[in-house]
Design a protein around this motif. Sequence first.
Motif, PDB file in Angstrom:
ATOM      1  N   THR A   1       3.643  10.459  -9.426  1.00 55.84           N
ATOM      2  CA  THR A   1       2.643  10.229 -11.186  1.00 55.84           C
ATOM      3  C   THR A   1       2.240  11.555 -11.029  1.00 55.84           C
ATOM      4  OG1 THR A   1       2.592   8.052 -10.964  1.00 55.84           O
ATOM      5  CG2 THR A   1       1.286   9.354 -12.249  1.00 55.84           C
ATOM      6  N   ASN A   2       1.708  12.160  -9.582  1.00 53.66           N
ATOM      7  CA  ASN A   2       0.099  13.381  -9.710  1.00 53.66           C
ATOM      8  C   ASN A   2       1.615  14.866  -9.326  1.00 53.66           C
ATOM      9  OD1 ASN A   2      -1.682  12.202 -10.568  1.00 53.66           O
ATOM     10  ND2 ASN A   2      -2.095  11.039  -8.051  1.00 53.66           N
TER      11      ASN A   2
ATOM     12  N   ASP B   1       2.459   1.609  -3.614  1.00 52.10           N
ATOM     13  CA  ASP B   1       0.942   2.482  -4.473  1.00 52.10           C
ATOM     14  C   ASP B   1       1.308   3.977  -4.637  1.00 52.10           C
ATOM     15  OD1 ASP B   1       0.461   0.238  -5.243  1.00 52.10           O
ATOM     16  OD2 ASP B   1      -1.080  -0.183  -3.679  1.00 52.10           O
ATOM     17  N   THR B   2       0.848   3.640  -2.893  1.00 49.89           N
ATOM     18  CA  THR B   2       0.675   5.556  -2.549  1.00 49.89           C
ATOM     19  C   THR B   2       1.874   6.487  -3.134  1.00 49.89           C
ATOM     20  OG1 THR B   2      -0.343   5.314  -0.919  1.00 49.89           O
ATOM     21  CG2 THR B   2       0.931   7.435  -0.694  1.00 49.89           C
ATOM     22  N   TYR B   3       3.527   6.615  -2.907  1.00 45.88           N
ATOM     23  CA  TYR B   3       4.757   6.015  -3.585  1.00 45.88           C
ATOM     24  C   TYR B   3       4.264   6.712  -5.118  1.00 45.88           C
ATOM     25  CZ  TYR B   3       9.267   6.662  -5.319  1.00 45.88           C
ATOM     26  OH  TYR B   3      10.324   7.440  -6.050  1.00 45.88           O
ATOM     27  N   ILE B   4       3.975   6.189  -5.846  1.00 46.08           N
ATOM     28  CA  ILE B   4       3.610   5.772  -6.894  1.00 46.08           C
ATOM     29  C   ILE B   4       2.315   7.086  -7.666  1.00 46.08           C
ATOM     30  CG2 ILE B   4       2.474   4.289  -9.483  1.00 46.08           C
ATOM     31  CD1 ILE B   4       5.591   4.159  -7.929  1.00 46.08           C
ATOM     32  N   SER B   5       1.873   6.754  -6.497  1.00 44.06           N
ATOM     33  CA  SER B   5       0.405   7.753  -6.960  1.00 44.06           C
ATOM     34  C   SER B   5       1.055   9.062  -7.049  1.00 44.06           C
ATOM     35  CB  SER B   5      -0.215   7.487  -6.324  1.00 44.06           C
ATOM     36  OG  SER B   5      -2.243   8.557  -6.394  1.00 44.06           O
ATOM     37  N   LEU B   6       1.949   9.789  -6.207  1.00 41.93           N
ATOM     38  CA  LEU B   6       2.469  10.753  -5.376  1.00 41.93           C
ATOM     39  C   LEU B   6       3.336  11.159  -6.653  1.00 41.93           C
ATOM     40  CD1 LEU B   6       2.536  10.541  -1.658  1.00 41.93           C
ATOM     41  CD2 LEU B   6       1.407  12.219  -3.125  1.00 41.93           C
TER      42      LEU B   6
ATOM     43  N   GLN C   1      -2.095   9.767   5.785  1.00 41.61           N
ATOM     44  CA  GLN C   1      -2.293   9.579   3.553  1.00 41.61           C
ATOM     45  C   GLN C   1      -2.580  10.680   3.069  1.00 41.61           C
ATOM     46  OE1 GLN C   1      -2.695   6.737   0.737  1.00 41.61           O
ATOM     47  NE2 GLN C   1      -2.428   5.340   2.467  1.00 41.61           N
TER      48      GLN C   1
ATOM     49  N   LYS D   1       0.963  -1.062   0.065  1.00 41.46           N
ATOM     50  CA  LYS D   1      -0.001  -0.014   0.344  1.00 41.46           C
ATOM     51  C   LYS D   1       0.974   1.350  -0.108  1.00 41.46           C
ATOM     52  CE  LYS D   1      -4.065   2.066   2.490  1.00 41.46           C
ATOM     53  NZ  LYS D   1      -4.564   1.512   3.672  1.00 41.46           N
TER      54      LYS D   1
ATOM     55  N   ASN E   1       8.633  15.841  -9.750  1.00 41.35           N
ATOM     56  CA  ASN E   1       8.308  14.524  -9.142  1.00 41.35           C
ATOM     57  C   ASN E   1      10.084  13.843  -8.792  1.00 41.35           C
ATOM     58  OD1 ASN E   1       9.026  12.831 -11.399  1.00 41.35           O
ATOM     59  ND2 ASN E   1       7.421  12.594 -11.500  1.00 41.35           N
TER      60      ASN E   1
END
Length: 140
Positions: free
Chosen positions: A13-14, A6-11, A88, A3, A18
Motif C-alpha cells: 500500500t505504501n 498484514d506487513t505485506y499489505i502495508s508495504l 520488520q 502478521k 508496488n
Amino acid sequence: MSKLYDTYISLKTNEKDNENTLYLFKSGIFFICIDKDAKKASQILNLKLTNLNQDIVKCGFPIKSLEKYSTLLNISNYSFKIIDSNLQTTFKVNNYSIPDNIDKLLLKISNIDTNNLSVSKAYSFIDNIKDISKSILNTK
C-alpha cells in the motif's frame, strides 16, 4: 490474517511502484514471497506455490540460495526488497552477502606468506585489507 500478510499489505500500500517490487520475507532459513508477489516470483524463479492459508499462496527458497535467485530477479524487470520478518526492517541484498565477503577476506589473510613478506609488501597488504574491510562495511 497473519502478521506477515498484514506487513505485506502495508508495504504494498505504501510503495509507489508496488507492481514492480517484490518483497522477500526472511523467515527462519528461508526467504518467502506471499500473495501476488509469490505468483510473480513463482513464474520468474520457477518456484512451487504452496498455501500460506486457504486464501493466500506463498513460495520461497533457502537463504543460502539468495545470490542465485537475486541474479534471476535482477535480470527480470522486477526490483525486490528483503524484509526481516522478526525485525520488520528492509535490507539490501548485500547485507546477506557479507558472510561470503568475510570468508574471502579471511582466506586472503590466511594465505599470506609471512616468511617472504617485505616491509613494503606488508604495508601494501594491510592497505588492501583495510580497503576490502571498508567495502564490506559499506554494504551494511
